[in-house]
Design a protein around this motif. Structure first.
Motif, PDB file in Angstrom:
ATOM      1  N   ASN A   1      24.170 -44.723  -5.222  1.00 46.09           N
ATOM      2  CA  ASN A   1      23.690 -45.258  -3.944  1.00 46.09           C
ATOM      3  C   ASN A   1      22.255 -45.758  -4.075  1.00 46.09           C
ATOM      4  N   LEU A   2      21.458 -45.004  -4.815  1.00 45.41           N
ATOM      5  CA  LEU A   2      20.059 -45.357  -5.021  1.00 45.41           C
ATOM      6  C   LEU A   2      19.937 -46.707  -5.727  1.00 45.41           C
ATOM      7  N   GLU A   3      20.770 -46.915  -6.727  1.00 46.18           N
ATOM      8  CA  GLU A   3      20.746 -48.195  -7.451  1.00 46.18           C
ATOM      9  C   GLU A   3      21.098 -49.346  -6.520  1.00 46.18           C
TER      10      GLU A   3
ATOM     11  N   GLU B   1      13.488 -55.538   9.622  1.00 42.18           N
ATOM     12  CA  GLU B   1      14.378 -54.625  10.340  1.00 42.18           C
ATOM     13  C   GLU B   1      15.550 -54.204   9.468  1.00 42.18           C
ATOM     14  N   LYS B   2      16.103 -55.148   8.711  1.00 39.15           N
ATOM     15  CA  LYS B   2      17.218 -54.825   7.815  1.00 39.15           C
ATOM     16  C   LYS B   2      16.766 -53.818   6.752  1.00 39.15           C
ATOM     17  N   ALA B   3      15.581 -54.010   6.214  1.00 39.72           N
ATOM     18  CA  ALA B   3      15.043 -53.076   5.214  1.00 39.72           C
ATOM     19  C   ALA B   3      14.862 -51.689   5.825  1.00 39.72           C
ATOM     20  N   LYS B   4      14.408 -51.631   7.066  1.00 38.80           N
ATOM     21  CA  LYS B   4      14.236 -50.340   7.736  1.00 38.80           C
ATOM     22  C   LYS B   4      15.586 -49.669   7.983  1.00 38.80           C
TER      23      LYS B   4
ATOM     24  N   GLU C   1      19.509 -45.424   6.366  1.00 36.13           N
ATOM     25  CA  GLU C   1      20.805 -45.078   5.784  1.00 36.13           C
ATOM     26  C   GLU C   1      20.638 -44.075   4.644  1.00 36.13           C
ATOM     27  N   MET C   2      19.478 -44.062   4.033  1.00 31.00           N
ATOM     28  CA  MET C   2      19.219 -43.187   2.899  1.00 31.00           C
ATOM     29  C   MET C   2      18.990 -41.738   3.320  1.00 31.00           C
ATOM     30  N   ASN C   3      18.842 -41.499   4.624  1.00 33.50           N
ATOM     31  CA  ASN C   3      18.617 -40.136   5.102  1.00 33.50           C
ATOM     32  C   ASN C   3      19.752 -39.197   4.716  1.00 33.50           C
TER      33      ASN C   3
ATOM     34  N   LEU D   1      11.617 -45.180  -2.592  1.00 26.88           N
ATOM     35  CA  LEU D   1      12.368 -46.364  -2.205  1.00 26.88           C
ATOM     36  C   LEU D   1      12.389 -46.506  -0.684  1.00 26.88           C
ATOM     37  N   SER D   2      12.607 -45.411   0.003  1.00 24.61           N
ATOM     38  CA  SER D   2      12.621 -45.443   1.466  1.00 24.61           C
ATOM     39  C   SER D   2      11.279 -45.925   2.007  1.00 24.61           C
ATOM     40  N   SER D   3      10.213 -45.440   1.413  1.00 21.09           N
ATOM     41  CA  SER D   3       8.876 -45.852   1.827  1.00 21.09           C
ATOM     42  C   SER D   3       8.673 -47.351   1.593  1.00 21.09           C
TER      43      SER D   3
END
Length: 161
Positions: free
Chosen positions: A19-21, A70-73, A78-80, A154-156
């Motif tokens: 998922n991270l990739e 917004e899409k990036a946010k 989703e990564m939560n 990545l989330s940041s």
């Protein structure tokens, strides 16, 4: 505590890494889109288009930049779920490290008693197995920490697009 399976945990880690990739690729696309939009804005501002046309085009570009952000946010949020899974796995590993150490301590006490009768060496194999298990759990914990850091970084980054 339920039955802990190190192999299941490693599979979950692998899934989270996958998922991270995917999220990393989405981050790169978002960065590229942002840069392309910023370049387009610079080109428009330096063009010979009339002022009203420049203003309209810049509004569209700014809207596209905002949508990209917004899409990036959204991707970041989703990564939560992955972060929660990592936290849960870290807790399971920590719990199993404690349990492993408690079992080894009990075994060492028992071995001490059995050594007095000359049969303590019968427990050496079990103690070696507990040492190996401890090492595997430590390695898994380190891997979980690394993946957690990657996810958070990545989330940041996604939050700042």
């Amino acid at each position: 505590m339920g039955k802990f399976n190190l192999e299941d945990t490693k599979k979950k880690i692998s899934d989270v890494k996958g998922n991270l990739e995917g999220k990393q690729e989405e981050l790169e696309k978002a960065k590229e889109s942002k840069q392309a939009l910023l370049n387009a804005g610079t080109d428009i501002q330096g063009s010979e288009l009339d002022e009203e046309t420049q203003r309209l085009v810049m509004e569209f570009i700014n809207e596209a930049i905002e949508e990209n952000s917004e899409k990036a946010k959204e991707i970041s949020s989703e990564m939560n779920n992955d972060l929660e899974q990592i936290e849960d796995m870290k807790q399971e590993v920590d719990d199993n490290l404690i349990e492993n150490d408690e079992q080894k301590s009990k075994l060492e006490s028992t071995k001490g008693i059995l050594d007095k009768f000359g049969i303590g060496d019968k427990l050496d194999g079990a103690m070696t197995e507990l040492d190996e298990n401890h090492e595997k759990l430590d390695e898994t914990n380190l891997e979980l920490n690394d993946v957690e850091k990657e996810l958070m970084d990545l989330s940041s980054e996604l939050q700042n697009i």
